[in-house]
Design a protein around this motif. Structure first.
Motif, mmCIF file in Angstrom:
data_model
loop_
_atom_site.group_PDB
_atom_site.id
_atom_site.type_symbol
_atom_site.label_atom_id
_atom_site.label_comp_id
_atom_site.label_asym_id
_atom_site.label_seq_id
_atom_site.Cartn_x
_atom_site.Cartn_y
_atom_site.Cartn_z
ATOM 1 N N MET A 158 12.893 3.717 -2.810
ATOM 2 C CA MET A 158 12.931 3.710 -4.253
ATOM 3 C C MET A 158 11.498 3.674 -4.786
ATOM 4 S SD MET A 158 15.969 1.085 -5.340
ATOM 5 C CE MET A 158 15.941 -0.095 -3.996
ATOM 6 N N ASN A 159 11.322 4.269 -5.938
ATOM 7 C CA ASN A 159 10.029 4.225 -6.621
ATOM 8 C C ASN A 159 10.161 3.392 -7.889
ATOM 9 O OD1 ASN A 159 8.614 5.902 -4.831
ATOM 10 N ND2 ASN A 159 9.534 7.706 -5.775
ATOM 11 N N THR A 160 9.124 2.620 -8.168
ATOM 12 C CA THR A 160 9.098 1.804 -9.375
ATOM 13 C C THR A 160 7.734 1.930 -10.026
ATOM 14 O OG1 THR A 160 10.707 0.210 -8.551
ATOM 15 C CG2 THR A 160 9.223 -0.579 -10.248
ATOM 16 N N SER A 161 7.716 1.854 -11.337
ATOM 17 C CA SER A 161 6.474 1.835 -12.115
ATOM 18 C C SER A 161 6.478 0.596 -12.994
ATOM 19 C CB SER A 161 6.377 3.076 -13.000
ATOM 20 O OG SER A 161 6.318 4.241 -12.219
ATOM 21 N N ILE A 162 5.327 -0.042 -13.062
ATOM 22 C CA ILE A 162 5.172 -1.228 -13.896
ATOM 23 C C ILE A 162 3.917 -1.042 -14.742
ATOM 24 C CG2 ILE A 162 4.786 -3.718 -13.941
ATOM 25 C CD1 ILE A 162 6.148 -3.886 -11.193
ATOM 26 N N VAL A 163 4.040 -1.189 -16.043
ATOM 27 C CA VAL A 163 2.878 -1.178 -16.932
ATOM 28 C C VAL A 163 2.381 -2.618 -17.007
ATOM 29 C CG1 VAL A 163 2.028 -0.717 -19.258
ATOM 30 C CG2 VAL A 163 3.782 0.765 -18.252
ATOM 31 N N VAL A 164 1.086 -2.793 -16.714
ATOM 32 C CA VAL A 164 0.514 -4.136 -16.673
ATOM 33 C C VAL A 164 -0.536 -4.324 -17.758
ATOM 34 C CG1 VAL A 164 0.953 -4.427 -14.205
ATOM 35 C CG2 VAL A 164 -1.234 -3.480 -14.972
ATOM 36 N N GLN A 165 -0.886 -5.570 -17.962
ATOM 37 C CA GLN A 165 -1.933 -5.939 -18.912
ATOM 38 C C GLN A 165 -3.206 -6.287 -18.139
ATOM 39 O OE1 GLN A 165 -0.273 -8.469 -22.229
ATOM 40 N NE2 GLN A 165 1.409 -8.643 -20.744
ATOM 41 N N ASN A 166 -4.339 -6.244 -18.801
ATOM 42 C CA ASN A 166 -5.641 -6.658 -18.277
ATOM 43 C C ASN A 166 -6.250 -5.696 -17.262
ATOM 44 O OD1 ASN A 166 -5.272 -9.021 -19.800
ATOM 45 N ND2 ASN A 166 -4.323 -10.079 -18.086
ATOM 46 N N LEU A 167 -5.673 -4.547 -17.042
ATOM 47 C CA LEU A 167 -6.212 -3.563 -16.103
ATOM 48 C C LEU A 167 -7.334 -2.801 -16.802
ATOM 49 C CD1 LEU A 167 -6.068 -2.085 -13.399
ATOM 50 C CD2 LEU A 167 -4.219 -0.707 -14.322
ATOM 51 N N LYS A 168 -8.565 -2.952 -16.300
ATOM 52 C CA LYS A 168 -9.715 -2.418 -17.011
ATOM 53 C C LYS A 168 -10.493 -1.343 -16.266
ATOM 54 C CE LYS A 168 -10.567 -7.133 -18.186
ATOM 55 N NZ LYS A 168 -9.728 -7.467 -17.122
ATOM 56 N N CYS A 169 -10.547 -1.426 -14.921
ATOM 57 C CA CYS A 169 -11.477 -0.550 -14.215
ATOM 58 C C CYS A 169 -11.071 -0.330 -12.762
ATOM 59 C CB CYS A 169 -12.881 -1.148 -14.267
ATOM 60 S SG CYS A 169 -13.027 -2.683 -13.319
ATOM 61 N N GLY A 170 -11.923 0.371 -12.057
ATOM 62 C CA GLY A 170 -11.680 0.645 -10.649
ATOM 63 C C GLY A 170 -11.692 -0.603 -9.786
ATOM 64 N N ILE A 172 1.887 -6.452 1.187
ATOM 65 C CA ILE A 172 3.300 -6.832 1.063
ATOM 66 C C ILE A 172 4.149 -5.889 1.908
ATOM 67 C CG2 ILE A 172 5.241 -7.145 -0.522
ATOM 68 C CD1 ILE A 172 3.161 -7.565 -2.765
ATOM 69 N N GLU A 173 4.977 -6.477 2.739
ATOM 70 C CA GLU A 173 5.851 -5.690 3.611
ATOM 71 C C GLU A 173 6.789 -4.810 2.779
ATOM 72 O OE1 GLU A 173 8.995 -6.458 7.260
ATOM 73 O OE2 GLU A 173 7.784 -8.110 6.509
ATOM 74 N N ASN A 174 7.013 -3.591 3.221
ATOM 75 C CA ASN A 174 7.910 -2.606 2.602
ATOM 76 C C ASN A 174 7.365 -1.976 1.326
ATOM 77 O OD1 ASN A 174 9.862 -3.103 4.620
ATOM 78 N ND2 ASN A 174 10.696 -4.803 3.432
ATOM 79 N N ILE A 175 6.093 -2.209 0.987
ATOM 80 C CA ILE A 175 5.496 -1.595 -0.195
ATOM 81 C C ILE A 175 4.551 -0.493 0.262
ATOM 82 C CG2 ILE A 175 4.092 -1.968 -2.266
ATOM 83 C CD1 ILE A 175 6.875 -3.372 -2.245
ATOM 84 N N THR A 176 4.800 0.730 -0.202
ATOM 85 C CA THR A 176 3.989 1.887 0.192
ATOM 86 C C THR A 176 3.689 2.752 -1.029
ATOM 87 O OG1 THR A 176 5.978 3.179 0.696
ATOM 88 C CG2 THR A 176 4.987 1.941 2.532
ATOM 89 N N VAL A 203 14.377 -6.742 -4.457
ATOM 90 C CA VAL A 203 13.604 -7.936 -4.109
ATOM 91 C C VAL A 203 12.139 -7.561 -3.892
ATOM 92 C CG1 VAL A 203 13.309 -9.767 -2.380
ATOM 93 C CG2 VAL A 203 15.601 -9.144 -3.161
ATOM 94 N N ASP A 204 11.918 -6.435 -3.206
ATOM 95 C CA ASP A 204 10.543 -5.970 -2.993
ATOM 96 C C ASP A 204 9.839 -5.696 -4.323
ATOM 97 O OD1 ASP A 204 10.962 -6.054 -0.235
ATOM 98 O OD2 ASP A 204 11.451 -3.918 -0.107
ATOM 99 N N ALA A 205 10.521 -5.064 -5.242
ATOM 100 C CA ALA A 205 9.947 -4.763 -6.555
ATOM 101 C C ALA A 205 9.622 -6.053 -7.307
ATOM 102 C CB ALA A 205 10.892 -3.893 -7.369
ATOM 103 N N ALA A 206 10.486 -7.033 -7.220
ATOM 104 C CA ALA A 206 10.242 -8.325 -7.871
ATOM 105 C C ALA A 206 9.045 -9.029 -7.241
ATOM 106 C CB ALA A 206 11.480 -9.200 -7.791
#
Length: 89
Positions: free
Chosen positions: A1-13, A26-30, A49-52
């Motif tokens: 499964m693919n998931t997208s999360i919009v986050v706060q405080n992301l500023k740069c590389g 984190i196991e199972n995250i690619t 659970v992985d997404a959480a």
């Protein structure tokens, strides 16, 4: 499964580097992708659970999702994560 999360405080590389490095542990995250311009984190996982787990890890690093509170503590944590990411490049 693919998931997208919009986050706060992301500023740069540096932020993106820290996020990518920590999520890769984190196991199972690619297939982690961090788009600094849109503050969007995308990744592949096996179950909800992985997404959480990813969402919780982002919060710990100081990058809460757009749906979460963004208090001074998260902003300070993101500053430290950013600096760490810049130094480890």
């Amino acid at each position: 499964m693919n998931t997208s999360i919009v986050v706060q405080n992301l500023k740069c590389g540096g932020c993106a580097n820290s996020i990518t490095t920590k999520l890769a542990e984190i196991e199972n995250i690619t297939d982690i992708n961090v788009d600094v311009d849109s503050s969007l984190i995308t990744f592949s996982h096996n179950n909800k659970v992985d997404a959480a787990t990813v969402k919780d890890k982002l919060k710990i690093l100081g990058y809460p999702s757009i749906d979460d509170d963004n208090n001074l503590m998260f902003k300070a944590k993101s500053f430290v994560s950013c600096a760490t990411g810049k130094l480890s490049k």
